[in-house]
Design an enzyme around this catalytic site. Structure first.
Site, PDB file in Angstrom:
ATOM      1  N   TYR A  81      71.597  37.107  42.331  1.00 46.54           N
ATOM      2  CA  TYR A  81      70.189  36.747  42.209  1.00 46.54           C
ATOM      3  C   TYR A  81      69.717  36.027  43.451  1.00 46.54           C
ATOM      4  O   TYR A  81      70.504  35.485  44.224  1.00 46.54           O
ATOM      5  CB  TYR A  81      69.916  35.920  40.946  1.00 46.54           C
ATOM      6  CG  TYR A  81      70.338  34.475  41.015  1.00 46.54           C
ATOM      7  CD1 TYR A  81      69.485  33.498  41.532  1.00 46.54           C
ATOM      8  CD2 TYR A  81      71.573  34.078  40.549  1.00 46.54           C
ATOM      9  CE1 TYR A  81      69.868  32.164  41.591  1.00 46.54           C
ATOM     10  CE2 TYR A  81      71.967  32.753  40.599  1.00 46.54           C
ATOM     11  CZ  TYR A  81      71.115  31.798  41.116  1.00 46.54           C
ATOM     12  OH  TYR A  81      71.501  30.484  41.178  1.00 46.54           O
ATOM     13  N   CYS A  82      68.394  36.047  43.628  1.00 47.83           N
ATOM     14  CA  CYS A  82      67.750  35.368  44.752  1.00 47.83           C
ATOM     15  C   CYS A  82      66.525  34.654  44.204  1.00 47.83           C
ATOM     16  O   CYS A  82      66.536  34.197  43.065  1.00 47.83           O
ATOM     17  CB  CYS A  82      67.400  36.367  45.845  1.00 47.83           C
ATOM     18  SG  CYS A  82      66.274  37.682  45.309  1.00 47.83           S
ATOM     19  N   GLY A  83      65.466  34.572  44.979  1.00 41.16           N
ATOM     20  CA  GLY A  83      64.265  33.892  44.520  1.00 41.16           C
ATOM     21  C   GLY A  83      63.474  34.687  43.508  1.00 41.16           C
ATOM     22  O   GLY A  83      62.990  34.141  42.518  1.00 41.16           O
ATOM     23  N   ILE A 110      65.653  33.448  40.482  1.00 44.16           N
ATOM     24  CA  ILE A 110      65.659  32.066  40.003  1.00 44.16           C
ATOM     25  C   ILE A 110      64.308  31.677  39.411  1.00 44.16           C
ATOM     26  O   ILE A 110      64.239  30.846  38.498  1.00 44.16           O
ATOM     27  CB  ILE A 110      66.110  31.078  41.113  1.00 44.16           C
ATOM     28  CG1 ILE A 110      66.463  29.697  40.531  1.00 44.16           C
ATOM     29  CG2 ILE A 110      65.049  30.946  42.188  1.00 44.16           C
ATOM     30  CD1 ILE A 110      67.733  29.659  39.738  1.00 44.16           C
TER      31      ILE A 110
END
Length: 121
Positions: A81-83, A110
């Site tokens: 996952y990232c932003g 996130i």
């Protein structure tokens, strides 16, 4: 954040090749105690600010270089996952090209995790 068209095109192409999952699916897997590598690929300062509980950090800038040391078995389950789910789709695509067969990108990143009220560290 407004993304540039070239970046969005690249992400759209990657998303056609990778599998995505929801934050709820990831939380359920964690709650069940399923074994998988939960990896935050954001920048160092983003991870330091907060991250999903239980996630480890391998930034997008180094994941291809270091993944084989962290996850030597290419059959292992990996959730990235990232932003917001864009960079993680690109990273998932790269890992698949490296031979990893069970990689998911967490849609919404996130931001969606926070919005769902799921635990942070």
């Amino acid at each position: 954040m407004k993304h540039n068209p070239g970046f969005l095109k690249l992400v759209d192409q990657a998303k056609q090749r990778v599998k995505e999952c929801s934050v709820a699916e990831v939380k359920t897997r964690l709650d069940r105690g399923e074994q998988f590598h939960f990896i935050d690929i954001r920048e160092d300062h983003e991870f330091a600010q907060d991250h999903a509980k239980g996630a480890r950090h391998l930034g997008k800038g180094i994941i291809e270089r270091d993944i084989e040391s962290v996850v030597p078995d290419q059959q292992d389950a990996i959730v990235l996952y990232c932003g917001g789910g864009y960079r993680s789709a690109l990273a998932a695509d790269a890992l698949q090209q490296m031979g990893y067969e069970n990689v998911l990108s967490m849609d919404g990143g996130i931001r969606a995790w926070r919005e769902a009220g799921f635990p942070l560290e």
